[in-house]
Design a protein around this motif. Structure first.
Motif, PDB file in Angstrom:
ATOM      1  N   ALA A  44       0.823  -1.181   0.009  1.00  0.00           N
ATOM      2  CA  ALA A  44       0.039   0.033  -0.090  1.00  0.00           C
ATOM      3  C   ALA A  44       0.823   1.332  -0.082  1.00  0.00           C
ATOM      4  O   ALA A  44       0.412   2.206  -0.324  1.00  0.00           O
ATOM      5  N   ASN A  45       2.162   1.179   0.479  1.00  0.00           N
ATOM      6  CA  ASN A  45       2.904   2.008   0.608  1.00  0.00           C
ATOM      7  C   ASN A  45       3.961   2.404  -0.497  1.00  0.00           C
ATOM      8  O   ASN A  45       4.906   3.405  -0.503  1.00  0.00           O
ATOM      9  N   TRP A  46       3.792   1.914  -1.649  1.00  0.00           N
ATOM     10  CA  TRP A  46       4.620   2.019  -2.677  1.00  0.00           C
ATOM     11  C   TRP A  46       4.544   2.830  -3.711  1.00  0.00           C
ATOM     12  O   TRP A  46       5.181   3.001  -4.901  1.00  0.00           O
ATOM     13  N   GLY A  47       3.406   3.780  -3.488  1.00  0.00           N
ATOM     14  CA  GLY A  47       2.991   4.667  -4.507  1.00  0.00           C
ATOM     15  C   GLY A  47       2.335   4.405  -5.945  1.00  0.00           C
ATOM     16  O   GLY A  47       2.339   5.184  -6.922  1.00  0.00           O
ATOM     17  N   LEU A  48       1.650   3.098  -5.745  1.00  0.00           N
ATOM     18  CA  LEU A  48       0.947   2.696  -7.016  1.00  0.00           C
ATOM     19  C   LEU A  48      -0.279   3.211  -6.844  1.00  0.00           C
ATOM     20  O   LEU A  48      -0.908   3.333  -5.839  1.00  0.00           O
ATOM     21  N   ASN A  49      -1.206   3.393  -7.902  1.00  0.00           N
ATOM     22  CA  ASN A  49      -2.340   3.850  -8.051  1.00  0.00           C
ATOM     23  C   ASN A  49      -3.213   2.781  -7.606  1.00  0.00           C
ATOM     24  O   ASN A  49      -3.145   1.764  -8.087  1.00  0.00           O
ATOM     25  N   LEU A  50      -4.081   2.897  -6.512  1.00  0.00           N
ATOM     26  CA  LEU A  50      -4.694   1.859  -5.923  1.00  0.00           C
ATOM     27  C   LEU A  50      -6.209   2.076  -5.913  1.00  0.00           C
ATOM     28  O   LEU A  50      -6.608   3.411  -6.193  1.00  0.00           O
ATOM     29  N   ASP A  51      -6.949   1.348  -6.097  1.00  0.00           N
ATOM     30  CA  ASP A  51      -8.497   1.744  -6.222  1.00  0.00           C
ATOM     31  C   ASP A  51      -9.044   0.525  -5.071  1.00  0.00           C
ATOM     32  O   ASP A  51      -9.329  -0.780  -5.281  1.00  0.00           O
ATOM     33  N   GLU A  52      -9.512   0.954  -3.804  1.00  0.00           N
ATOM     34  CA  GLU A  52      -9.764   0.081  -2.590  1.00  0.00           C
ATOM     35  C   GLU A  52      -8.911  -0.997  -2.512  1.00  0.00           C
ATOM     36  O   GLU A  52      -9.573  -2.349  -2.630  1.00  0.00           O
ATOM     37  N   ASN A  53      -7.952  -0.922  -2.360  1.00  0.00           N
ATOM     38  CA  ASN A  53      -6.896  -1.901  -2.155  1.00  0.00           C
ATOM     39  C   ASN A  53      -6.670  -2.771  -3.105  1.00  0.00           C
ATOM     40  O   ASN A  53      -5.843  -4.114  -3.076  1.00  0.00           O
ATOM     41  N   LEU A  54      -6.959  -2.512  -4.436  1.00  0.00           N
ATOM     42  CA  LEU A  54      -6.536  -3.298  -5.376  1.00  0.00           C
ATOM     43  C   LEU A  54      -5.547  -2.103  -6.285  1.00  0.00           C
ATOM     44  O   LEU A  54      -5.764  -1.138  -6.249  1.00  0.00           O
ATOM     45  N   ILE A  55      -4.802  -2.885  -7.227  1.00  0.00           N
ATOM     46  CA  ILE A  55      -3.679  -2.200  -8.047  1.00  0.00           C
ATOM     47  C   ILE A  55      -4.417  -2.078  -9.224  1.00  0.00           C
ATOM     48  O   ILE A  55      -4.670  -3.033 -10.042  1.00  0.00           O
ATOM     49  N   LYS A  56      -4.448  -0.645 -10.081  1.00  0.00           N
ATOM     50  CA  LYS A  56      -4.715  -0.362 -11.170  1.00  0.00           C
ATOM     51  C   LYS A  56      -3.772  -0.941 -12.166  1.00  0.00           C
ATOM     52  O   LYS A  56      -2.660  -0.444 -11.993  1.00  0.00           O
ATOM     53  N   VAL A  57      -4.044  -1.373 -13.189  1.00  0.00           N
ATOM     54  CA  VAL A  57      -3.160  -1.722 -14.252  1.00  0.00           C
ATOM     55  C   VAL A  57      -4.119  -1.567 -15.740  1.00  0.00           C
ATOM     56  O   VAL A  57      -5.216  -1.541 -15.575  1.00  0.00           O
ATOM     57  N   ASP A  58      -3.267  -1.610 -16.850  1.00  0.00           N
ATOM     58  CA  ASP A  58      -3.679  -1.634 -18.308  1.00  0.00           C
ATOM     59  C   ASP A  58      -3.910  -2.993 -18.550  1.00  0.00           C
ATOM     60  O   ASP A  58      -3.306  -3.708 -17.864  1.00  0.00           O
ATOM     61  N   THR A  59      -4.753  -3.093 -19.531  1.00  0.00           N
ATOM     62  CA  THR A  59      -5.159  -4.481 -19.839  1.00  0.00           C
ATOM     63  C   THR A  59      -4.504  -5.079 -21.211  1.00  0.00           C
ATOM     64  O   THR A  59      -4.735  -6.118 -21.889  1.00  0.00           O
ATOM     65  N   GLU A  60      -3.418  -4.259 -21.413  1.00  0.00           N
ATOM     66  CA  GLU A  60      -2.455  -4.695 -22.446  1.00  0.00           C
ATOM     67  C   GLU A  60      -1.042  -5.396 -21.950  1.00  0.00           C
ATOM     68  O   GLU A  60      -0.512  -6.208 -22.366  1.00  0.00           O
ATOM     69  N   LYS A  61      -0.734  -4.678 -20.819  1.00  0.00           N
ATOM     70  CA  LYS A  61       0.791  -4.998 -20.318  1.00  0.00           C
ATOM     71  C   LYS A  61       0.634  -5.417 -18.845  1.00  0.00           C
ATOM     72  O   LYS A  61       1.516  -6.031 -18.172  1.00  0.00           O
ATOM     73  N   PHE A  62      -0.515  -5.111 -18.424  1.00  0.00           N
ATOM     74  CA  PHE A  62      -0.760  -5.397 -16.757  1.00  0.00           C
ATOM     75  C   PHE A  62       0.308  -4.707 -15.912  1.00  0.00           C
ATOM     76  O   PHE A  62       0.715  -5.130 -14.909  1.00  0.00           O
ATOM     77  N   GLU A  63       0.702  -3.739 -16.420  1.00  0.00           N
ATOM     78  CA  GLU A  63       1.731  -2.683 -15.804  1.00  0.00           C
ATOM     79  C   GLU A  63       0.731  -1.739 -14.665  1.00  0.00           C
ATOM     80  O   GLU A  63      -0.222  -1.311 -15.000  1.00  0.00           O
ATOM     81  N   THR A  64       1.484  -1.518 -13.594  1.00  0.00           N
ATOM     82  CA  THR A  64       0.811  -0.531 -12.710  1.00  0.00           C
ATOM     83  C   THR A  64       1.281   0.818 -13.191  1.00  0.00           C
ATOM     84  O   THR A  64       1.868   1.189 -14.031  1.00  0.00           O
TER      85      THR A  64
END
Lengths: 102, 338
Positions: B255-275
């Motif tokens: 949770a503290n790594w600066g990733l974009n979160l949405d209710e405790n889930l990590i947002k990714v794109d659906t091409e590369k699944f990169e955060t």
């Protein structure tokens, strides 16, 4: 059909219920904070609820799986059940329950 | 010593294990970190015996069988597992690589991080009693790290599973142990149960029916545990309380790594699944995107696409030629090498 859910802060909510869902799913899909970590396969005890006593006799009796999963729950009472193991049906229209502490 | 690899996978559940395979096909090496003491994640911890019916081509497979097969499938790529530890910290190095530091101070350098952490890491479930935080890790122990501090002390162990019974049997050799459980039936292995009953018969262990109702700090290094069996209340003064109520999942340091979160889930794109942070990927139950379904098979798909993008970070100068395992001699050699 409706069920009444009292959350851990004591707030009561009336939820729309249907025969296709378990009590856990009805509660979860309404956005009420119920963990249900295992997704409803009776492999954790995080959907623990207290069923209002007057409704207890209308439920199918608890099976061994559910009973032993309740060992991981806190403050288990005679009216404790795992809400993922109770399928909604016409008989249960109006059922009242309370979320257990976690 | 800092270990080096191409990719660090966080989480050894089914999706993390399959990611080893997909990355391996592209010649990308992996280290896998998991907080549990065994691979398999929820499949092995929550439902090892439960059948799963929606893995393509497997009519029915148990959580443990799926884990075992995925481990076998990943084997040719010689993954390195770091179990019983959690990733505490990640740091971007000047070289562009990541430095990953775990809770037991293991340091690993990698080009990419793949978070396949499911619903987070498994941690012991704590008692839902307010105002006891200052007693936790002091008088209330959710895990036994140092047995010697318990020697000669008065202990109350609570629970009916393997942890509760194994520790009851073990600690009764050197401590005054009471085991409390809500019923006199136990989920633990039959062997541990009969051992405990034997110890109880010989008065080496006290067994008590009941549940925890409250805890009071006695301010003399002891605590009072208020127990309840139906309407009967009993108080226990003990040095240590050891509640074993299974495990729960928590997102933890991620949770503290600066990733974009949405209710405790990590947002990714659906091409590369990169955060939102380049070279950090998230696959499986921990990610979210429009239309996401939390299925093991979705995680497998995400692993394959993630691997394609990881290749660019791991081999920036090489062209990735897409090959099938059915036709590539090189892949076949690798896959049958063990």
């Amino acid at each position: 059909m409706k069920i009444s859910v009292t959350d851990r802060d004591g707030n009561k909510q009336i939820l729309e219920a249907d025969n296709n869902s378990t009590l856990m799913e009805i509660i979860r899909d309404e956005g009420i904070d119920i963990e249900a970590a295992c997704g409803g396969c009776c492999a954790c005890a995080t959907c623990h609820v207290y069923i209002d006593n007057k409704w207890m006799h209308k439920l199918d009796p608890i099976d061994d799986d559910e009973e032993s999963m309740l060992d991981q729950a806190f403050d288990v009472k005679k009216n404790s059940r795992l809400s993922c193991q109770i399928q909604m049906n016409d008989e249960l229209d109006g059922l009242e329950l309370e979320l257990a502490p976690e | 010593m800092i270990e080096k690899t191409d990719v660090v996978i966080i989480g050894a559940g089914p999706v993390g294990l399959f990611a080893i395979f997909e990355l391996g096909l592209l010649n990308i090496s992996c280290h896998v970190i998991d907080n549990l003491d065994k691979p398999g994640g929820q499949c092995a911890e929550l439902y090892p015996e439960k059948p799963i019916y929606d893995i393509p081509s497997r009519v029915s497979i148990s959580g443990q069988e799926l884990t075992d097969d995925l481990l076998e499938q990943a084997k040719p790529f010689k993954p390195v597992y770091h179990l019983s530890q959690q990733v505490e910290k990640i740091e971007k190095l000047e070289s562009g690589e990541w430095l990953i530091i775990t809770s037991v101070n293991k340091s690993i350098k990698a080009k990419c991080i793949v978070i396949a952490a499911g619903a987070g890491s498994f941690v012991p479930r704590k008692l839902p009693i307010s105002d006891i935080a200052h007693l936790e890790e002091k008088n209330i122990l959710y895990a036994v790290r140092n047995k010697s501090i318990l020697e000669g002390k008065k202990l109350l162990i609570v629970g009916g599973g393997d942890s509760a019974l194994d520790w009851t049997n073990e600690l009764s050799k050197t401590s005054n142990v009471t085991l409390m459980h809500r019923r006199k039936e136990f989920k633990a292995s039959p062997d541990s149960v009969s051992k405990m009953l034997e110890l109880e018969k010989n008065k080496k262990v006290n067994f008590l029916l009941g549940q925890i109702k409250g805890i009071e700090d006695l301010k003399n290094d002891k605590i009072k545990v208020i127990t309840k069996n139906n309407e009967e209340i009993e108080n226990f003064e003990v040095d240590y309380l050891l509640p074993f109520f299974g495990l729960k999942m928590e997102l933890g340091p991620i949770a503290n790594w600066g990733l974009n979160l949405d209710e405790n889930l990590i947002k990714v794109d659906t091409e590369k699944f990169e955060t939102s942070v380049p070279s950090i990927f998230a696959i499986g139950d921990i990610n979210t995107y429009p239309g996401k379904l939390k299925l093991i098979l979705s995680g497998f798909h995400e692993a394959a696409l993630m691997a394609q993008e990881c290749f660019k970070y791991c081999y920036p100068d090489k062209k990735n030629i897409f090959r099938y395992t059915t036709s590539s001699k090189e892949l076949q050699k690798k896959l049958t090498s063990i």
